[in-house]
Design a protein around this motif. Structure first.
Motif, PDB file in Angstrom:
ATOM      1  N   SER A  47       0.840  -1.214   0.000  1.00 29.72           N
ATOM      2  CA  SER A  47       0.000   0.000   0.000  1.00 29.72           C
ATOM      3  C   SER A  47       0.870   1.258   0.000  1.00 29.72           C
ATOM      4  CB  SER A  47      -0.956  -0.001   1.191  1.00 29.72           C
ATOM      5  OG  SER A  47      -0.233  -0.005   2.402  1.00 29.72           O
ATOM      6  N   ALA A  48       1.968   1.242   0.739  1.00 32.71           N
ATOM      7  CA  ALA A  48       2.876   2.394   0.763  1.00 32.71           C
ATOM      8  C   ALA A  48       3.567   2.559  -0.588  1.00 32.71           C
ATOM      9  CB  ALA A  48       3.907   2.242   1.871  1.00 32.71           C
ATOM     10  N   ILE A  49       4.000   1.458  -1.173  1.00 31.08           N
ATOM     11  CA  ILE A  49       4.671   1.507  -2.480  1.00 31.08           C
ATOM     12  C   ILE A  49       3.719   2.062  -3.528  1.00 31.08           C
ATOM     13  CG2 ILE A  49       5.749   0.125  -4.304  1.00 31.08           C
ATOM     14  CD1 ILE A  49       6.601  -1.854  -2.042  1.00 31.08           C
ATOM     15  N   ASN A  50       2.495   1.540  -3.550  1.00 35.54           N
ATOM     16  CA  ASN A  50       1.507   2.010  -4.524  1.00 35.54           C
ATOM     17  C   ASN A  50       1.191   3.491  -4.331  1.00 35.54           C
ATOM     18  OD1 ASN A  50       1.238  -0.419  -5.869  1.00 35.54           O
ATOM     19  ND2 ASN A  50      -0.485  -1.100  -4.636  1.00 35.54           N
ATOM     20  N   THR A  51       1.005   3.896  -3.096  1.00 33.15           N
ATOM     21  CA  THR A  51       0.673   5.296  -2.807  1.00 33.15           C
ATOM     22  C   THR A  51       1.795   6.222  -3.258  1.00 33.15           C
ATOM     23  OG1 THR A  51      -0.722   4.662  -0.943  1.00 33.15           O
ATOM     24  CG2 THR A  51       0.089   6.934  -0.973  1.00 33.15           C
ATOM     25  N   LEU A  52       3.020   5.884  -2.916  1.00 36.55           N
ATOM     26  CA  LEU A  52       4.157   6.722  -3.306  1.00 36.55           C
ATOM     27  C   LEU A  52       4.332   6.762  -4.820  1.00 36.55           C
ATOM     28  CD1 LEU A  52       6.646   5.659  -0.500  1.00 36.55           C
ATOM     29  CD2 LEU A  52       5.687   7.964  -0.833  1.00 36.55           C
ATOM     30  N   ALA A  53       4.106   5.629  -5.473  1.00 30.73           N
ATOM     31  CA  ALA A  53       4.263   5.573  -6.926  1.00 30.73           C
ATOM     32  C   ALA A  53       3.198   6.410  -7.633  1.00 30.73           C
ATOM     33  CB  ALA A  53       4.218   4.128  -7.405  1.00 30.73           C
ATOM     34  N   VAL A  54       1.959   6.287  -7.207  1.00 31.05           N
ATOM     35  CA  VAL A  54       0.887   7.074  -7.822  1.00 31.05           C
ATOM     36  C   VAL A  54       1.115   8.565  -7.562  1.00 31.05           C
ATOM     37  CG1 VAL A  54      -1.589   7.586  -7.738  1.00 31.05           C
ATOM     38  CG2 VAL A  54      -0.804   5.211  -7.825  1.00 31.05           C
ATOM     39  N   LEU A  55       1.488   8.892  -6.351  1.00 32.16           N
ATOM     40  CA  LEU A  55       1.758  10.288  -6.019  1.00 32.16           C
ATOM     41  C   LEU A  55       2.910  10.836  -6.860  1.00 32.16           C
ATOM     42  CD1 LEU A  55       0.926  12.670  -4.270  1.00 32.16           C
ATOM     43  CD2 LEU A  55       2.434  11.793  -2.468  1.00 32.16           C
ATOM     44  N   PHE A  56       3.937  10.031  -7.072  1.00 27.41           N
ATOM     45  CA  PHE A  56       5.057  10.434  -7.925  1.00 27.41           C
ATOM     46  C   PHE A  56       4.557  10.789  -9.326  1.00 27.41           C
ATOM     47  CE2 PHE A  56       8.246   9.423 -11.142  1.00 27.41           C
ATOM     48  CZ  PHE A  56       9.350  10.124 -10.699  1.00 27.41           C
ATOM     49  N   ILE A  57       3.715   9.937  -9.892  1.00 29.43           N
ATOM     50  CA  ILE A  57       3.196  10.177 -11.245  1.00 29.43           C
ATOM     51  C   ILE A  57       2.390  11.469 -11.289  1.00 29.43           C
ATOM     52  CG2 ILE A  57       1.610   9.327 -13.027  1.00 29.43           C
ATOM     53  CD1 ILE A  57       4.321   7.857 -12.937  1.00 29.43           C
ATOM     54  N   VAL A  58       1.505  11.649 -10.331  1.00 29.49           N
ATOM     55  CA  VAL A  58       0.681  12.866 -10.291  1.00 29.49           C
ATOM     56  C   VAL A  58       1.568  14.104 -10.161  1.00 29.49           C
ATOM     57  CG1 VAL A  58      -1.043  14.117  -8.925  1.00 29.49           C
ATOM     58  CG2 VAL A  58      -1.366  11.682  -9.415  1.00 29.49           C
ATOM     59  N   LEU A  59       2.543  14.026  -9.282  1.00 29.05           N
ATOM     60  CA  LEU A  59       3.439  15.160  -9.080  1.00 29.05           C
ATOM     61  C   LEU A  59       4.292  15.440 -10.319  1.00 29.05           C
ATOM     62  CD1 LEU A  59       4.473  14.432  -5.399  1.00 29.05           C
ATOM     63  CD2 LEU A  59       3.227  16.465  -6.203  1.00 29.05           C
ATOM     64  N   ALA A  90       8.042  15.233  -5.525  1.00 26.87           N
ATOM     65  CA  ALA A  90       8.190  13.999  -6.299  1.00 26.87           C
ATOM     66  C   ALA A  90       9.475  13.271  -5.916  1.00 26.87           C
ATOM     67  CB  ALA A  90       8.167  14.303  -7.790  1.00 26.87           C
ATOM     68  N   THR A  91      10.536  14.037  -5.686  1.00 25.93           N
ATOM     69  CA  THR A  91      11.796  13.437  -5.255  1.00 25.93           C
ATOM     70  C   THR A  91      11.639  12.801  -3.877  1.00 25.93           C
ATOM     71  OG1 THR A  91      13.032  15.006  -6.603  1.00 25.93           O
ATOM     72  CG2 THR A  91      14.242  13.906  -4.841  1.00 25.93           C
ATOM     73  N   ALA A  92      10.861  13.431  -3.012  1.00 26.13           N
ATOM     74  CA  ALA A  92      10.587  12.857  -1.688  1.00 26.13           C
ATOM     75  C   ALA A  92       9.858  11.521  -1.812  1.00 26.13           C
ATOM     76  CB  ALA A  92       9.783  13.842  -0.841  1.00 26.13           C
ATOM     77  N   CYS A  93       9.000  11.389  -2.821  1.00 26.29           N
ATOM     78  CA  CYS A  93       8.326  10.100  -3.050  1.00 26.29           C
ATOM     79  C   CYS A  93       9.343   9.021  -3.402  1.00 26.29           C
ATOM     80  CB  CYS A  93       7.295  10.228  -4.167  1.00 26.29           C
ATOM     81  SG  CYS A  93       5.848  11.187  -3.741  1.00 26.29           S
ATOM     82  N   THR A  94      10.302   9.372  -4.229  1.00 22.79           N
ATOM     83  CA  THR A  94      11.351   8.410  -4.590  1.00 22.79           C
ATOM     84  C   THR A  94      12.148   8.004  -3.352  1.00 22.79           C
ATOM     85  OG1 THR A  94      11.488   9.248  -6.841  1.00 22.79           O
ATOM     86  CG2 THR A  94      13.397   8.050  -6.019  1.00 22.79           C
ATOM     87  N   VAL A  95      12.522   8.974  -2.542  1.00 27.61           N
ATOM     88  CA  VAL A  95      13.242   8.668  -1.302  1.00 27.61           C
ATOM     89  C   VAL A  95      12.358   7.802  -0.405  1.00 27.61           C
ATOM     90  CG1 VAL A  95      14.225   9.685   0.795  1.00 27.61           C
ATOM     91  CG2 VAL A  95      14.681  10.730  -1.443  1.00 27.61           C
ATOM     92  N   GLY A  96      11.082   8.106  -0.361  1.00 28.40           N
ATOM     93  CA  GLY A  96      10.143   7.325   0.446  1.00 28.40           C
ATOM     94  C   GLY A  96      10.097   5.862   0.021  1.00 28.40           C
ATOM     95  N   LEU A  97      10.233   5.610  -1.263  1.00 26.02           N
ATOM     96  CA  LEU A  97      10.263   4.216  -1.744  1.00 26.02           C
ATOM     97  C   LEU A  97      11.472   3.479  -1.177  1.00 26.02           C
ATOM     98  CD1 LEU A  97       9.175   4.882  -5.408  1.00 26.02           C
ATOM     99  CD2 LEU A  97       7.916   3.472  -3.737  1.00 26.02           C
ATOM    100  N   PHE A  98      12.609   4.129  -1.135  1.00 26.72           N
ATOM    101  CA  PHE A  98      13.801   3.488  -0.576  1.00 26.72           C
ATOM    102  C   PHE A  98      13.664   3.291   0.933  1.00 26.72           C
ATOM    103  CE2 PHE A  98      15.433   4.851  -4.658  1.00 26.72           C
ATOM    104  CZ  PHE A  98      16.238   3.770  -5.026  1.00 26.72           C
ATOM    105  N   ILE A  99      13.028   4.232   1.596  1.00 29.94           N
ATOM    106  CA  ILE A  99      12.770   4.075   3.043  1.00 29.94           C
ATOM    107  C   ILE A  99      11.811   2.912   3.271  1.00 29.94           C
ATOM    108  CG2 ILE A  99      11.715   5.173   5.056  1.00 29.94           C
ATOM    109  CD1 ILE A  99      12.867   7.852   3.940  1.00 29.94           C
ATOM    110  N   THR A 100      10.793   2.793   2.423  1.00 23.92           N
ATOM    111  CA  THR A 100       9.861   1.673   2.522  1.00 23.92           C
ATOM    112  C   THR A 100      10.609   0.349   2.356  1.00 23.92           C
ATOM    113  OG1 THR A 100       8.073   3.038   1.652  1.00 23.92           O
ATOM    114  CG2 THR A 100       7.772   0.659   1.515  1.00 23.92           C
ATOM    115  N   ALA A 101      11.578   0.319   1.458  1.00 22.40           N
ATOM    116  CA  ALA A 101      12.386  -0.900   1.292  1.00 22.40           C
ATOM    117  C   ALA A 101      13.203  -1.186   2.539  1.00 22.40           C
ATOM    118  CB  ALA A 101      13.312  -0.741   0.088  1.00 22.40           C
ATOM    119  N   ALA A 102      13.743  -0.143   3.130  1.00 19.74           N
ATOM    120  CA  ALA A 102      14.613  -0.316   4.310  1.00 19.74           C
ATOM    121  C   ALA A 102      13.854  -0.847   5.518  1.00 19.74           C
ATOM    122  CB  ALA A 102      15.305   1.006   4.646  1.00 19.74           C
TER     123      ALA A 102
END
Length: 130
Positions: A81-93, A116-128
């Protein structure tokens, strides 16, 4: 397939939307003669067309870390859910970023780029933390 993977596909082709605007919007459209040297023609454009070209270039720059972030977060077992949210938000942004760039809203463009860059960083944090 998770929604975020579709977002990677959208992000991969997003630069085409911006360059399409640069080449075919307005009165001075790119024609067969200009297609012999498209980059030279694009560099000679001005105003919104030139900014659309620059939005395309920036979209190519933003794509690799975003795609890697989605893939790494999914492989690492991050919350879907976090990955999907960040990815969709990235696209919109990023779509908003392109609009801001083309319409010459420089300060708003920078804020949207940062988000949008924060969304990308958020994806890496989600992985961590996954």
């Amino acid at each position: 397939m998770i929604l975020a993977y579709w977002c990677v596909l959208i992000a991969a082709f997003m630069p085409l939307a911006f360059i399409g605007y640069a080449k075919f919007a307005g009165e001075s459209k790119m024609g067969p003669r200009e297609n012999h040297n498209p980059r030279e023609w694009l560099e000679a454009t001005q105003g919104a067309k030139k900014r659309a070209y620059w939005a395309q270039l920036n979209s190519f720059e933003a794509f690799p870390p975003f795609a890697a972030g989605v893939i790494i977060a999914a492989i690492a077992g991050g919350a879907i859910s976090a990955i999907n949210t960040l990815a969709v938000l990235f696209i919109v942004l990023r779509l908003g970023y392109g609009w801001c760039y083309i319409t010459d809203r420089a300060s708003l463009r920078s804020l949207v780029w940062f988000a949008a860059t924060a969304c990308t960083v958020g994806l890496f944090i989600t992985a961590a933390v996954g």
